[in-house]
Write a protein that holds these residues in place. Sequence first.
Motif, PDB file in Angstrom:
ATOM      1  N   LYS A 155       0.833  -1.209   0.000  1.00 28.13           N
ATOM      2  CA  LYS A 155       0.000   0.000   0.000  1.00 28.13           C
ATOM      3  C   LYS A 155       0.868   1.259   0.000  1.00 28.13           C
ATOM      4  O   LYS A 155       0.517   2.272  -0.622  1.00 28.13           O
ATOM      5  CB  LYS A 155      -0.915  -0.014   1.219  1.00 28.13           C
ATOM      6  N   HIS A 156       2.007   1.176   0.694  1.00 31.63           N
ATOM      7  CA  HIS A 156       2.906   2.323   0.807  1.00 31.63           C
ATOM      8  C   HIS A 156       4.131   2.187  -0.106  1.00 31.63           C
ATOM      9  O   HIS A 156       5.145   2.835   0.135  1.00 31.63           O
ATOM     10  CB  HIS A 156       3.375   2.473   2.253  1.00 31.63           C
ATOM     11  N   ILE A 157       4.043   1.355  -1.160  1.00 27.89           N
ATOM     12  CA  ILE A 157       5.210   1.115  -2.002  1.00 27.89           C
ATOM     13  C   ILE A 157       5.613   2.365  -2.775  1.00 27.89           C
ATOM     14  O   ILE A 157       6.726   2.440  -3.311  1.00 27.89           O
ATOM     15  CB  ILE A 157       4.922  -0.043  -2.990  1.00 27.89           C
ATOM     16  N   ASP A 158       4.721   3.369  -2.831  1.00 25.22           N
ATOM     17  CA  ASP A 158       5.103   4.620  -3.483  1.00 25.22           C
ATOM     18  C   ASP A 158       6.183   5.350  -2.703  1.00 25.22           C
ATOM     19  O   ASP A 158       6.834   6.257  -3.234  1.00 25.22           O
ATOM     20  CB  ASP A 158       3.883   5.522  -3.671  1.00 25.22           C
ATOM     21  N   THR A 159       6.371   4.971  -1.429  1.00 20.94           N
ATOM     22  CA  THR A 159       7.494   5.476  -0.633  1.00 20.94           C
ATOM     23  C   THR A 159       8.655   4.502  -0.786  1.00 20.94           C
ATOM     24  O   THR A 159       8.539   3.329  -0.456  1.00 20.94           O
ATOM     25  CB  THR A 159       7.099   5.598   0.849  1.00 20.94           C
ATOM     26  N   SER A 160       9.777   4.998  -1.288  1.00 14.04           N
ATOM     27  CA  SER A 160      10.883   4.100  -1.657  1.00 14.04           C
ATOM     28  C   SER A 160      11.424   3.300  -0.478  1.00 14.04           C
ATOM     29  O   SER A 160      11.982   2.225  -0.669  1.00 14.04           O
ATOM     30  CB  SER A 160      12.012   4.914  -2.298  1.00 14.04           C
ATOM     31  N   ALA A 161      11.258   3.810   0.741  1.00 16.52           N
ATOM     32  CA  ALA A 161      11.777   3.077   1.905  1.00 16.52           C
ATOM     33  C   ALA A 161      11.106   1.719   2.072  1.00 16.52           C
ATOM     34  O   ALA A 161      11.699   0.794   2.642  1.00 16.52           O
ATOM     35  CB  ALA A 161      11.590   3.915   3.169  1.00 16.52           C
ATOM     36  N   GLU A 205       2.693   6.921 -11.271  1.00 21.01           N
ATOM     37  CA  GLU A 205       4.022   6.626 -11.801  1.00 21.01           C
ATOM     38  C   GLU A 205       5.006   6.203 -10.718  1.00 21.01           C
ATOM     39  O   GLU A 205       5.832   5.312 -10.934  1.00 21.01           O
ATOM     40  CB  GLU A 205       4.563   7.852 -12.548  1.00 21.01           C
ATOM     41  N   GLU A 206       4.936   6.832  -9.537  1.00 20.76           N
ATOM     42  CA  GLU A 206       5.879   6.492  -8.474  1.00 20.76           C
ATOM     43  C   GLU A 206       5.678   5.059  -8.008  1.00 20.76           C
ATOM     44  O   GLU A 206       6.640   4.326  -7.748  1.00 20.76           O
ATOM     45  CB  GLU A 206       5.695   7.468  -7.302  1.00 20.76           C
ATOM     46  N   ARG A 207       4.424   4.650  -7.927  1.00 23.80           N
ATOM     47  CA  ARG A 207       4.133   3.279  -7.499  1.00 23.80           C
ATOM     48  C   ARG A 207       4.626   2.278  -8.544  1.00 23.80           C
ATOM     49  O   ARG A 207       5.197   1.232  -8.200  1.00 23.80           O
ATOM     50  CB  ARG A 207       2.623   3.140  -7.282  1.00 23.80           C
ATOM     51  N   GLN A 208       4.411   2.596  -9.816  1.00 28.14           N
ATOM     52  CA  GLN A 208       4.894   1.708 -10.887  1.00 28.14           C
ATOM     53  C   GLN A 208       6.422   1.608 -10.872  1.00 28.14           C
ATOM     54  O   GLN A 208       6.978   0.510 -10.998  1.00 28.14           O
ATOM     55  CB  GLN A 208       4.441   2.239 -12.245  1.00 28.14           C
ATOM     56  N   SER A 209       7.081   2.733 -10.731  1.00 31.31           N
ATOM     57  CA  SER A 209       8.539   2.745 -10.753  1.00 31.31           C
ATOM     58  C   SER A 209       9.125   1.927  -9.612  1.00 31.31           C
ATOM     59  O   SER A 209      10.056   1.131  -9.810  1.00 31.31           O
ATOM     60  CB  SER A 209       9.037   4.189 -10.687  1.00 31.31           C
TER      61      SER A 209
END
Length: 659
Positions: A155-161, A205-209
Motif C-alpha cells: 500500500k505504501h510502495i510509493d514510498t521508496s523506503a 508513476e511512483e508506485r509503478q517505478s
Amino acid sequence: MFWKFDLHTSSHLEALLDKEDVTLSELMDEEDVLQECKAQNRRLLLFLCQDQCMQELVTMITTEPPAGVEETKRFKYPNIACELLTCDVGVINDKLGNEEPLLETLYAFLEQPSPLNPLLASFFSKTIGNLITRKTEQVLNFLRRKEGFLSLVLKHIDTSAMMDVLLRLISCVEPPPLRLETLTWLNEEKLAQRLIELIHPERDEERQSNASQTLCDIIRLSRDQANQLQEISQPDPLLTVLESQESVEQLLQNMFSGERTESCIVNGIQVLLTLLEIRRPVVDGVMDAQGFERSYTVNSSILLAIEPHLRHFHQLLLEPPKRNPMLTTLGVLDEPLGNTRLHVARLVASLLYTSSASHAVVAQELCRLNTMDLLLDLFFKYTWNNFLHLQVELCVAAILRPCAHEMRLQPGLGSQDKFKPHQDASQEQTLTETPTSEPSITPENSQEAYVLFQHCHLVQRILEAWEENDKIQSEGGMRRGYMGHLTRIANTVVHNLEKGPVHTQISSLITELPEDYRGRWETFVDQTLSETNRKNTIDLVGTGNPRPSSEDDMESPFPKELTLQQAFSDYQIQQMTANFVDQFGFNDEEFTDHDDSIGATFDRIAEININIDAGQDSANTAVFEACAKERIQPFDDDEEDIWEEKEINYATQTKSRNR
C-alpha cells in the motif's frame, strides 16, 4: 596513550546521568550521546533500555512531530532516536526485538494512511531492517502473525523506503533454511504477482517505478544467492514464479492494456531486460567459480511469452506516446525519440543476443516485422542520440553473429566464459573470435543477416551516410553524431565478412549488391574505412603494437621526450636480453636440477664476454640515432656560463595549448 590511561575529562553526560530526574530529551541534546552508546556506556544503556525510554524512542521514529516546532528541530530527535535504535548494540537489539509492545508500536507506523512521511519511513525501514538482520527469528515470527503485513507494505510502495523492507526480507535472512522458509512465505502471499499488478497504466508513476525496481532487485538477488548457496537444492520460489510464462504474460498484458503510457511501458521493459540478463558484471569483488563475471541461463518461457507481443513493441517504434517538442543546443526537436522507443531498442538488442537456435521464433518474428529496418531509420534520423546508436550497433553485431553467446569466446577461456553481450561497444572490436568448430549455416540462423543486407540495405545506408557526412564537413558543417558508431558497424561487417560464423553468406549477399554499390563498398573498405581506423589508433614508437583510441586524440600528460626515452629504454633492454641469451645459450632444462646444473651455469657465466651488437635491428637503430641527434645539442664555446651569477628574472611565459 590518552585513551589507554583514561585521562579524558568526564563527560557532561555522566553528570546528567547522576541526576534523579534526568529526561531522555536532555540526554539526546548531548553531542556525544551516540558515541557513548556505541562505546556501550553501561549507565547510559541501562537508562535507554528502560521500558519508558524505549517506548519513547520508538514513538519518535513513527509519529509525525508537532507542526509548531522549529523546522530545524522537528526531526532532530527522531533522527537521533533512529541512530540509537540501530547502532547495533546487543542490549538495545534484544530489548527491541524481544518486547512485543515495542514491535507493535513500530508496526503501527504501517497502519497510518498514505502518503507516509518519507523521512519517518526511512527511520522505520532502517530500524525494522536492523531487526531483521540481528533478531531474525523473533521479528519474522511477529510479522508472519500479521495477516495484513504485505498488503500494508505494498500500500505504501510509493514510498521508496518500503522497497528496502522487502529486499531486507529477501536478502538478509540467515541461515539458508530460514531464508528459504521466508521466501516460501512471501511466495504464498503472492508477492511477485502483486508487484506485477502495480505495473499498470491506472497506477501512479511512483508506485509503478518502485514496483518495477523491486522486481528487478528480487530477480538479481535471487539469481546471485542461488549461485552462492549451492547447498540448497530447492529453487527460489519467487524467482521461479517471476520466470514463469504466466507471470511474464501478465506483465505484458498490463503494459498494453488500455492507454499506453510511457511510465508503464518503460517500467515493464526494465523488468523484461532484467529477466533477459545472461551476464552480470562483477560487483564488490564477488566473482563466479571461474573468477569471471556471473552468467545465467534465460528460461525459454520468458521468450515464449514475449514473442506474441513483439508486434506491439514494433508499433511503439512507429507510434510512441506523444511527447512535447524539446529545446536542445542544436535547436528545437519537434519529435523527440523518447524513453519508450529507446527502451524498445534496448529490448530488441537483448532479445537478439539472448535468442539462440532453440528460440529462433523470436528472431524470425522480428524479421517478419522488419523491426531492424525501422531501428536503422531511427538511427539516421536522430543524429545526436548516441544512446539509440549504441543499441542499434548491438543489434547489428548480434545479427551478424548467430548463436553469438556460444561462438564468441575470449582466447584461453573455457566454454563457460562467454562473451559479454552488454559490454561497452568500444571494446567489442578488440575481442578475438575463437569458435571451437565451424558453425553450420542454416536458413534459421542466417535469416536475420539476409534481411539486414537485402531488405534493410545496410551496406547502401553506410555508404550514403558516410558520403553525406563527408559532404557536410567539406562545406564547413558539423560531423554527424552517429559516425563513431557507424564506423564500428562497418568494422563489424568487414570482420564478419572475413572470418565470422556467417562469413560465407555475408560474402554472397555483398556479391549480389548492384555493381555500383559493390565497387563503392570495396573502395570504401580499402581506403576510407582503413584510413579512419588508422587515425583511430596510436602506434607506440618502437613497439609496433597499436592501441585503439578515441577519434580526437587527447594530449598526453607526459612530456614527449619522456615517452620516447621510455620506448627506447625498453628497446635497449630487449636487445640486451636477446644478446645475453644468444651468448649464454641458456635453456629451461638447465634449471631443473638444483645442484649440478646451477653450479655449471655460474661457471659458464664467468667465461662469457658480453658484447652488445646494437646493429641487429637497423630500422630501430636508425630511429634511435636520429632521435638522439635531435635531443642532444652540441656544446658551443661562446655559450654563456651556466654557473655565472646573474640577476634572476621571474617573469613567466605562458604557452598556449590548443584543446
